[in-house]
Design an enzyme around this catalytic site. Structure first.
Site, PDB file in Angstrom:
ATOM      1  N   LYS A 167     -25.996  75.006  -4.424  1.00  0.00           N
ATOM      2  CA  LYS A 167     -25.082  73.865  -4.401  1.00  0.00           C
ATOM      3  C   LYS A 167     -25.454  72.912  -3.258  1.00  0.00           C
ATOM      4  O   LYS A 167     -25.472  71.693  -3.424  1.00  0.00           O
ATOM      5  CB  LYS A 167     -23.629  74.360  -4.273  1.00  0.00           C
ATOM      6  CG  LYS A 167     -23.153  75.012  -5.567  1.00  0.00           C
ATOM      7  CD  LYS A 167     -21.879  75.826  -5.434  1.00  0.00           C
ATOM      8  CE  LYS A 167     -21.614  76.559  -6.759  1.00  0.00           C
ATOM      9  NZ  LYS A 167     -20.493  77.488  -6.715  1.00  0.00           N
ATOM     10  N   GLN A 224     -15.968  79.471  -2.601  1.00  0.00           N
ATOM     11  CA  GLN A 224     -16.834  80.254  -3.481  1.00  0.00           C
ATOM     12  C   GLN A 224     -16.156  81.564  -3.896  1.00  0.00           C
ATOM     13  O   GLN A 224     -15.677  82.316  -3.056  1.00  0.00           O
ATOM     14  CB  GLN A 224     -18.175  80.546  -2.790  1.00  0.00           C
ATOM     15  CG  GLN A 224     -19.167  81.291  -3.650  1.00  0.00           C
ATOM     16  CD  GLN A 224     -19.611  80.483  -4.879  1.00  0.00           C
ATOM     17  OE1 GLN A 224     -19.950  79.302  -4.785  1.00  0.00           O
ATOM     18  NE2 GLN A 224     -19.595  81.114  -6.042  1.00  0.00           N
ATOM     19  N   ASP A 237     -13.738  72.208  -8.077  1.00  0.00           N
ATOM     20  CA  ASP A 237     -14.053  73.357  -8.935  1.00  0.00           C
ATOM     21  C   ASP A 237     -13.078  73.442 -10.121  1.00  0.00           C
ATOM     22  O   ASP A 237     -13.306  74.188 -11.069  1.00  0.00           O
ATOM     23  CB  ASP A 237     -13.964  74.649  -8.107  1.00  0.00           C
ATOM     24  CG  ASP A 237     -15.145  75.575  -8.349  1.00  0.00           C
ATOM     25  OD1 ASP A 237     -16.048  75.193  -9.126  1.00  0.00           O
ATOM     26  OD2 ASP A 237     -15.154  76.678  -7.782  1.00  0.00           O
TER      27      ASP A 237
END
Ligand code: NAP
Length: 290
Positions: free
Chosen positions: A49, A93, A116
């Site tokens: 990322k 994450q 996200d």
């Protein structure tokens, strides 16, 4: 049979985003990447990322709290990022260490920075067909793959295998939306579904997201169907240096020849997820500056 090349489509999206970011005046978009602990898969996902963000010209702020962080400390960290005007998007994450409440952490994110797409408000906006929200990256990537490979879902029977909040449910809602490219008739299968094969055989578009290696076999697929394989499974393979091979939820060698279009694993849905995260970050930047 046409192979849907996720690597190429993701690279096209990255190039488009790079051109858009280079044209922005003032400061560049910024994503905060929070990785708790040293889970090896998370280490490599966050690296990827960070690398893709750099390629596009998006700034990334890497925050690496130890695995021993408490829920209260993690939530304080999220609060600080929520309040920081220089941060446009925040990604925590997954998976978090077991003592932490992941759903509560995702809810703590400011919804307008939740790139996200796991915040309750953003999941709700998908259901309401409100485009101001953020769609979770993997389902968004699947829709982009379908659109860019010329698959219009209108009038099609879309069968989704799996009902997780990360993939199955949101992709089913997206396929169902009453808008261009979508407007499918959707069936969702899960572990309580009787005779899954009788349903998958009716699919014009089959989206497999159950996490079971090579579950979908040729007898489960209608000839000419479009098959999107979301699964990423490790199957022991002593002939490989790693000791395993990666495979999807679809038995590719027998299913692919039957299809009109199919995604490979790896190189299908996987590369799209990071590209869509970057797309969401640019959207957050633009919305926060509107
Ligand atoms: P998950 O949370 O484990 O959900 C799996 C879903 O499949 C559940 O809804 C489960 O039903 C259903 N299921 C399991 N066995 C079944 C069976 N035999 N018949 C019918 N349904 C069954 O998994 P996930 O997070 O959605 O991920 C699915 C796969 O996609 C995994 O291989 C994962 O690694 C991969 N993935 C890839 C990406 C990417 O490419 N970037 C991103 C996310 C996930 P119940 O609800 O009844 O338990």
């Amino acid at each position: 049979m046409e192979l849907i090349d996720g690597n190429q489509i993701a690279a096209d999206i990255v190039a488009e985003l790079k051109a858009q970011v280079s044209g922005l005046p003032g400061r560049k978009p910024c994503i905060a990447l929070v990785r708790v602990g040293e889970d090896p898969a998370s280490v490599s996902y966050v690296k990827k990322k960070e690398k893709t963000a750099a390629e596009i010209g998006i700034e990334s702020r890497i925050i690496l709290p130890p695995a021993t962080i408490t829920q209260a400390e993690l939530e304080k960290l999220i609060d600080d990022l929520n309040a920081d005007p220089a941060v446009d998007g925040i990604l925590v994450q997954s998976p978090l260490p077991k003592h932490l409440d992941e759903a509560a952490a995702f809810r703590r994110l400011a919804a307008h920075k939740d790139v996200d797409g796991f915040h309750t408000l953003n999941i709700g906006k998908v259901a309401q067909e409100d485009d101001t929200g953020f769609v979770a990256c993997t389902p968004a990537g699947i829709m982009e793959l379908l659109a860019r490979s010329g698959t219009d879902l209108k009038g099609k029977h879309v069968v989704v295998l799996g009902r997780s909040l990360i993939v199955g449910k949101p992709v089913a809602l997206l396929a169902l939306q009453k808008k261009a490219g979508a407007n499918g008739t959707v069936t969702i299968c899960h572990s309580g579904t009787k005779d899954v094969a009788s349903l998958t055989r009716q699919a014009d578009v089959l989206i497999a997201a159950i996490g079971r290696a090579e579950f979908v076999t040729a007898d489960m697929v209608k000839p000419g169907a479009v098959v999107i394989d979301v699964g990423i499974n490790r199957v022991p393979d002593p002939s490989k240096k790693t000791g395993y091979r990666l495979t999807g939820d679809v038995h590719f060698p027998t299913v692919a020849p039957l299809t009109s279009k199919v995604t490979p694993v790896p190189g299908g849905v996987g590369p799209m997820t990071v590209a869509m995260l970057m797309k969401n970050t640019l959207k957050a930047f633009r919305q926060n500056h509107a």
